[in-house]
Design an enzyme around this catalytic site. Structure first.
Site, PDB file in Angstrom:
ATOM      1  N   GLY A  85      53.537  18.803  19.867  1.00 59.08           N
ATOM      2  CA  GLY A  85      54.270  20.064  19.687  1.00 59.08           C
ATOM      3  C   GLY A  85      53.551  21.273  20.254  1.00 59.08           C
ATOM      4  O   GLY A  85      53.774  22.392  19.808  1.00 59.08           O
TER       5      GLY A  85
ATOM      6  N   SER B 234      47.201  24.720  22.069  1.00 58.01           N
ATOM      7  CA  SER B 234      47.644  25.711  23.067  1.00 58.01           C
ATOM      8  C   SER B 234      47.322  27.120  22.602  1.00 58.01           C
ATOM      9  O   SER B 234      47.061  28.010  23.410  1.00 58.01           O
ATOM     10  CB  SER B 234      49.157  25.615  23.285  1.00 58.01           C
ATOM     11  OG  SER B 234      49.548  24.321  23.630  1.00 58.01           O
TER      12      SER B 234
ATOM     13  N   GLY C  11      42.307  33.534  27.775  1.00 56.10           N
ATOM     14  CA  GLY C  11      42.245  34.488  28.882  1.00 56.10           C
ATOM     15  C   GLY C  11      43.509  34.697  29.672  1.00 56.10           C
ATOM     16  O   GLY C  11      43.771  35.810  30.140  1.00 56.10           O
TER      17      GLY C  11
ATOM     18  N   HIS D 265      33.084  23.890  29.891  1.00 60.53           N
ATOM     19  CA  HIS D 265      33.299  25.336  30.038  1.00 60.53           C
ATOM     20  C   HIS D 265      31.962  26.052  29.924  1.00 60.53           C
ATOM     21  O   HIS D 265      31.178  25.759  29.015  1.00 60.53           O
ATOM     22  CB  HIS D 265      34.250  25.829  28.948  1.00 60.53           C
ATOM     23  CG  HIS D 265      34.800  27.196  29.210  1.00 60.53           C
ATOM     24  ND1 HIS D 265      34.020  28.336  29.158  1.00 60.53           N
ATOM     25  CD2 HIS D 265      36.043  27.617  29.543  1.00 60.53           C
ATOM     26  CE1 HIS D 265      34.778  29.393  29.446  1.00 60.53           C
ATOM     27  NE2 HIS D 265      36.002  28.989  29.684  1.00 60.53           N
TER      28      HIS D 265
ATOM     29  N   ARG E 295      33.955  37.083  31.876  1.00 60.21           N
ATOM     30  CA  ARG E 295      33.322  37.221  33.188  1.00 60.21           C
ATOM     31  C   ARG E 295      34.296  37.811  34.197  1.00 60.21           C
ATOM     32  O   ARG E 295      33.919  38.608  35.046  1.00 60.21           O
ATOM     33  CB  ARG E 295      32.812  35.857  33.676  1.00 60.21           C
ATOM     34  CG  ARG E 295      31.506  35.444  33.009  1.00 60.21           C
ATOM     35  CD  ARG E 295      31.146  34.005  33.329  1.00 60.21           C
ATOM     36  NE  ARG E 295      32.050  33.059  32.679  1.00 60.21           N
ATOM     37  CZ  ARG E 295      32.582  32.002  33.249  1.00 60.21           C
ATOM     38  NH1 ARG E 295      32.297  31.708  34.509  1.00 60.21           N
ATOM     39  NH2 ARG E 295      33.401  31.213  32.588  1.00 60.21           N
TER      40      ARG E 295
END
Lengths: 659, 243
Positions: free
Chosen positions: A13, A44, A49, A257, A273
């Site tokens: 979902g 999600s 960003g 990351h 950044r």
């Protein structure tokens, strides 16, 4: 036996599953979504960003278009992606962002006139065009030539997820919460739905569907140190693998990351950044320009993460009781900017570190973040080897990202893939192949088999602890299948994981209750997670080159001559302890952008024999078309329009287009 | 905090399992505090080492997804971002009230929030089908930011658990519902009028049911301006009611 019938079963979902469900529903099909958690809690929501789409509204995005986004994506992937899929994606991304705008996402907007920004450590003035005022803005992200990342402060994923989730409610799509698909029902290369466990009551039921779509996200939790949510255990990918018919693509391509807070591993966005933040070492020195003079802090994630670890190995890390880390300095952006554009980052720093990022440096170190690999599908989102099974989003490998995904391309992929795969699912359901022909005996057989496995865990005589096995798996993955990989360590990892897999068949569960039982859940999940871990580790061991996020210290060069191939892992026999690996070649002769240097990182790739001739061919086509419309040139280089669902065809209009 | 000898914490947890007919009772668990320990870390340690049956809900463990709302020393809050060092050596944990209890610290916020979404129709109501290839409609930058301010709600349920009215009226929409109406009302893409909103919240189960105790405002982990929004909505809805 409880059987639920539906046209389309969507497992997951989050954004990808929800958007695919909305697409199929709008075509008139009955859709049911299964979700481990309330849909709005999906991972999600943690995308901070922004999403990439080449709208080109901001001053630093002027001149952006699909071509530029395409090239950035292919270079980012280290030429591992499917270029036709990348084309399809960059074409639909502007439409996705505009659709979301209409559905209520409060995208940050361009304000005309002068504004001060931080670039490369300095304050500079930018002037936004008056005609762009009020259009969707974008910020800078790593590995991109233009400012292309559309954003809502640093809560982009949250705003998108809420808009799409509420759209699904508006469409009347039921979400069956706290329901977990634990096996796919299939026969003769056709998927018929899933066996589903109710996480509250423990009851098993069968969901039988014309089309099934897996959108369960990534599998970061096979690692100890990860930015992923605790539900990102990859069970969707694992049940596809366990069919023996479907396969998983490029599982060894795992992204780390650069900036997760140390030691908790919680993400702080690349937007830090992108907006001008700098990486610094124990001495307060900004070290990235020493390694990457062109892109500095804004090289792709694989490159920045490696450079950070390299710098720590060279003795420049900040020592703490939990180990070493580096600093992310966003103090130069100022409190006003942080309060407006980086407020989740500020909250995270305050609550988890007790610091104010407007005054203090943020302790960061790379952590597992994203799974480029997943259920191998074609460009329509349909799984290899299993008709009627689709996959989209991070759970899938249709192969947009190759061996490294660009920041801002994953949350964009969720909605773009949802749009496209949702249409393709509807086409499938409406086609003769979509007819549902399944016997209840088959369904009953799968149900009984799954009940048997759970009963064995609950009532068997196993003495192994799921918690211990899981922790050991996570340690092996983080210590031996991480950012820097080496053949001997990978071989050790593969051996140890195989032993763990065998031990996992003897897990005992002390809590006997049939209903909500976290101990039982941990037990059956770790059995599946170990298979994924083995796909990653074994795939990494076999791939004797370095490409994107897969970096082998003992084979440091990208080897196009031997490894311009996608790994396909399958698990045909439930008792095997290693996946079966096969390889699928990428066709250099069909590439719009033949392999070359990425523009950052190492420059020592071993060339594919066909690269030079394809490069010459591409140059000749470009020359022959001269100043023709870029869409016509593109069409001549690598046609992809046939992959675009009718609803999403057409030219994406931009500010200042002649029309 | 002394770094030599860690504190020993007692987590007093309200256990229950309605499915098995196990009534609520307190159970104490002892853990050694570690530097930077959050309730997420402490609860997982208990489950990994002391009692594998303990139920609780975490997803993002970063204060973003809203899964882990619970009563921490009696006050609704997000467990994942609660540092144990901010509490005494005895910390009591109980499930959020109002929501259906699943077991131990786990409650069903999902059905409640879905009900709110359906009841208040928390989506953009627009007749126009967007042209996806055309340049998007413009919006003032300040307006977009103001909408996001209200869009930041994570549906954790803390405001619901902290609401006085909800103790007496099960059908009250709560601050989460009122904030959503305020959010869509602010959004020009939603074509609904104040008259439409009045139909949704213009009674005692809506904005007129609020007794202005404002526990919601005090406990909101996202610091949403609930007090201002509820007061503002009440004035707008009175204006419609007086017409």
């Amino acid at each position: 036996m409880r059987i639920v019938y539906t046209d389309v079963l969507v497992i997951g979902g989050g954004l990808a599953g929800l958007r695919a469900a909305v697409g199929a529903r709008r075509r008139g099909h009955e859709v049911v979504i299964l979700s481990l958690v309330p849909a709005k809690r999906s991972h999600s929501a943690a995308a901070q960003g922004g999403m990439q789409a080449s709208l080109g509204n901001t001053a630093k995005g002027e001149g952006d278009n699909e071509d530029v986004h395409f090239e950035d994506t292919v270079r980012g992937s280290d030429w591992g992606c499917d270029q036709a899929v990348a084309r399809l994606f960059v074409h639909a991304a502007p439409q996705a962002v505009r659709e979301l705008a209409a559905w209520g996402v409060p995208w940050n907007r361009v304000r005309a006139g002068e504004r001060e920004v931080v670039m490369d450590g300095r304050r500079v003035m930018l002037s936004e065009r008056p005609e762009a005022h009020g259009l969707i803005a974008a910020r800078d992200f790593g590995g991109t030539k233009k400012w292309r990342t559309c954003y809502v402060s640093d809560g982009t994923g949250h705003a998108m997820l809420y808009a799409v989730s509420d759209k699904a409610v508006a469409e009347g799509i039921p979400v069956h919460e706290r329901m977990e698909a634990i096996a796919l029902i299939h026969e003769g290369g056709r998927c018929h739905g899933a066996i589903v466990r109710n996480l509250v009551t423990g009851e098993l039921s069968a969901y039988v569907a014309k089309a099934t779509c897996i959108a369960t996200g990534g599998f970061g939790r096979i690692y100890r140190v990860t930015s992923n949510a605790v539900i990102n255990e990859g069970i969707g990918a694992a049940i596809a693998l366990e069919t023996g018919a479907a396969s998983l693509g490029n599982m060894e391509a795992v992204q780390f990351h650069p900036t997760t807070i140390f030691p908790a591993g919680i993400l702080v966005t690349e937007g830090c950044r992108g907006d001008g933040g700098l990486l610094k070492d124990a001495a307060g020195h900004r070290f990235m320009p020493d390694y990457e003079p062109e892109k500095k802090e804004l090289a792709s994630r694989d490159v920045v993460s490696r450079r950070m670890e390299e710098h720590i190995r060279a003795g420049h890390g900040v020592k703490s009781r939990f180990g070493e880390h580096l600093w992310l300095d966003i103090t130069l952006l100022g409190a006003a900017h942080i309060d407006g554009r980086l407020r989740e980052v500020k909250e995270i720093c305050r609550h988890f570190l007790g610091i104010d990022p407007a005054r203090d440096f943020i302790p960061v170190r790379p952590a597992q973040h994203y799974s480029m690999g997943g259920i191998r599908t074609d460009a329509r989102g349909e799984a290899y080897g299993l008709a009627g099974l689709f996959a989209c989003g991070e759970a899938a490998c249709w192969d947009l990202h190759g061996f490294n995904r660009l920041g801002g391309n994953s949350v964009a992929e969720t909605v773009v893939a949802g749009m496209i795969v949702g249409e393709n699912i509807a086409d499938f359901v409406e086609s003769p192949a979509g007819e549902l022909q399944v016997s209840t005996a088959l369904v009953q057989g799968f149900l009984a088999a799954e009940q048997g496995r759970l009963d064995a865990l609950l009532q068997g005589k196993g003495m192994e602890s799921a918690t211990d096995i899981r922790r050991r798996m996570q340690d092996i993955m983080t210590d031996k299948v991480g950012i820097f990989r080496r053949g001997d360590l990978l071989a050790e990892a593969v051996d140890e994981l195989q032993v763990l897999l065998q031990r996992s068949r003897r897990i005992g569960v002390a809590t006997k209750r049939p209903g909500s039982n976290p101990e039982l859940v941990a037990a059956y999940r770790v059995q599946k997670m170990l298979k994924l871990a083995l796909c990653v580790a074994y795939g990494a061991l076999q791939r004797t080159e370095s490409r994107g996020a897969h970096y082998r210290e003992d084979c440091p060069r990208r080897d196009d001559a031997n490894w311009l191939m996608r790994t396909l892992a399958s698990w045909n026999d439930p008792f095997q302890t290693l996946p079966t690996l096969a390889y699928e070649a990428l066709d250099v002769r069909g590439m719009e952008l033949p392999p070359g240097w990425r523009g950052y990182g190492a420059r020592d790739a071993i060339e594919h024999p066909a690269t030079a001739s394809r490069a010459a061919e591409v140059a000749a086509i470009r020359e022959a078309f001269g100043h023709a419309d870029r869409a016509i040139v593109q069409q001549a280089l690598m046609p992809y329009e046939h992959l675009v669902p009718l609803r999403f065809r057409g030219h994406n209009e931009r500010l200042g287009d002649p029309r | 905090m002394s770094t030599d000898t860690p504190r020993q914490l007692t987590l007093r947890i309200l256990r229950s399992s309605p499915g098995e007919g196990i009534a609520p009772h307190w159970q104490d668990f002892r853990v050694d505090e570690a530097e930077g320990m959050t309730l997420f870390i402490a609860l997982n340690e208990i489950r990994d080492t002391l009692d594998p049956s303990l139920q609780f809900d975490f997803v993002c463990r970063a204060g973003i997804c809203g899964s882990c709302g619970m009563l921490i020393d009696g006050r609704p809050g997000l467990a994942c971002r609660s540092l144990t060092r901010d509490f005494g050596p005895l910390i009591t944990l109980a499930p959020l009230p109002v929501f259906a209890l699943i077991g131990d610290l786990s409650v069903d916020t999902g059905s409640w929030m879905r009900g709110t979404a359906e009841r208040l129709e928390t989506w953009i109501h627009s007749q126009a089908e967007p042209d996806l290839t055309a340049v998007e409609a413009r919006m003032e930058p300040e307006l977009a930011e103001a909408i996001y301010e209200l869009d930041r709600c994570i549906e954790c349920g803390c405001c619901v658990a902290g609401c006085g009215t909800l103790r007496m009226r099960e059908d009250f929409v709560g601050a989460v519902g009122l904030n959503k109406i305020a959010r869509f009302r602010l959004d020009p893409r939603d074509e609904r009028s104040d008259e439409d909103y009045y139909e949704l919240i213009g009674d005692d189960s809506g904005v007129f049911g609020c007794m202005s105790l404002l526990g919601c405002h005090d406990v909101c982990p996202k610091g949403l301006p609930l007090q201002t929004q509820i007061a503002f909505l009440r004035r707008r809805m009175v204006a419609v009611g007086l017409k």
